[in-house]
Design a protein around this motif. Structure first.
Motif, mmCIF file in Angstrom:
data_model
loop_
_atom_site.group_PDB
_atom_site.id
_atom_site.type_symbol
_atom_site.label_atom_id
_atom_site.label_comp_id
_atom_site.label_asym_id
_atom_site.label_seq_id
_atom_site.Cartn_x
_atom_site.Cartn_y
_atom_site.Cartn_z
ATOM 1 N N GLU A 156 0.829 -1.206 0.000
ATOM 2 C CA GLU A 156 0.000 0.000 0.000
ATOM 3 C C GLU A 156 0.864 1.257 0.000
ATOM 4 O O GLU A 156 0.604 2.199 -0.740
ATOM 5 C CB GLU A 156 -0.935 0.002 1.211
ATOM 6 C CG GLU A 156 -1.759 1.263 1.365
ATOM 7 C CD GLU A 156 -2.720 1.534 0.215
ATOM 8 O OE1 GLU A 156 -2.979 2.727 -0.050
ATOM 9 O OE2 GLU A 156 -3.202 0.592 -0.417
ATOM 10 N N VAL A 157 1.907 1.276 0.810
ATOM 11 C CA VAL A 157 2.786 2.448 0.882
ATOM 12 C C VAL A 157 3.437 2.720 -0.472
ATOM 13 O O VAL A 157 3.581 3.873 -0.882
ATOM 14 C CB VAL A 157 3.849 2.275 1.999
ATOM 15 C CG1 VAL A 157 4.937 3.329 1.900
ATOM 16 C CG2 VAL A 157 3.186 2.325 3.367
ATOM 17 N N ALA A 205 -1.535 -7.871 -5.770
ATOM 18 C CA ALA A 205 -0.502 -8.067 -4.748
ATOM 19 C C ALA A 205 -1.136 -8.489 -3.421
ATOM 20 O O ALA A 205 -0.641 -9.404 -2.750
ATOM 21 C CB ALA A 205 0.315 -6.790 -4.561
ATOM 22 N N PHE A 206 -2.246 -7.831 -3.049
ATOM 23 C CA PHE A 206 -2.959 -8.220 -1.828
ATOM 24 C C PHE A 206 -3.412 -9.674 -1.932
ATOM 25 O O PHE A 206 -3.261 -10.452 -0.992
ATOM 26 C CB PHE A 206 -4.175 -7.330 -1.592
ATOM 27 C CG PHE A 206 -3.883 -6.005 -0.952
ATOM 28 C CD1 PHE A 206 -2.613 -5.614 -0.589
ATOM 29 C CD2 PHE A 206 -4.922 -5.125 -0.700
ATOM 30 C CE1 PHE A 206 -2.368 -4.387 0.005
ATOM 31 C CE2 PHE A 206 -4.692 -3.893 -0.104
ATOM 32 C CZ PHE A 206 -3.421 -3.525 0.247
ATOM 33 N N ARG A 264 -3.579 5.883 -10.066
ATOM 34 C CA ARG A 264 -4.116 4.534 -10.287
ATOM 35 C C ARG A 264 -3.252 3.548 -9.511
ATOM 36 O O ARG A 264 -2.045 3.553 -9.656
ATOM 37 C CB ARG A 264 -4.097 4.189 -11.768
ATOM 38 C CG ARG A 264 -5.064 5.008 -12.579
ATOM 39 C CD ARG A 264 -4.988 4.633 -14.041
ATOM 40 N NE ARG A 264 -4.908 3.191 -14.240
ATOM 41 C CZ ARG A 264 -5.874 2.440 -14.769
ATOM 42 N NH1 ARG A 264 -6.981 3.012 -15.158
ATOM 43 N NH2 ARG A 264 -5.704 1.151 -14.922
ATOM 44 N N LYS A 265 -3.901 2.758 -8.738
ATOM 45 C CA LYS A 265 -3.162 1.793 -7.916
ATOM 46 C C LYS A 265 -3.096 0.453 -8.645
ATOM 47 O O LYS A 265 -3.611 -0.551 -8.182
ATOM 48 C CB LYS A 265 -3.799 1.686 -6.549
ATOM 49 C CG LYS A 265 -3.719 3.002 -5.802
ATOM 50 C CD LYS A 265 -4.162 2.892 -4.385
ATOM 51 C CE LYS A 265 -4.000 4.247 -3.735
ATOM 52 N NZ LYS A 265 -3.782 4.186 -2.349
#
Length: 70
Positions: free
Chosen positions: A39-40, A54-55, A47-48
């Motif tokens: 997250e960091v 990954a999660f 846009r993530k």
């Protein structure tokens, strides 16, 4: 992930609290830190991209480890 980015993980009392909560919820501290790091790494991005994948990868590993325990 630089340790001082997430203050609660940078202080002994905070790490102890997080460790206790992780233990209660059956999540290892290294896996929690990995989730936080993912997250960091996305901070500041509009846009993530790849965040949920990954999660999912991390959480799948946790589930596999739990299912391996007799």
């Amino acid at each position: 992930m630089p340790r001082n980015v997430v203050v609660i993980l940078d202080q002994k009392e905070g790490r102890d609290l997080v460790r206790k909560i992780c233990r209660k919820n059956k999540i290892g501290l290294p896996e929690f830190e990995e989730l936080v790091a993912v997250e960091v790494d996305q901070v500041g991005k509009q846009r993530k991209k790849g965040l949920w994948e990954a999660f999912d990868d991390i959480l799948d590993r946790i589930n596999l480890e739990e299912s391996d325990v007799p």
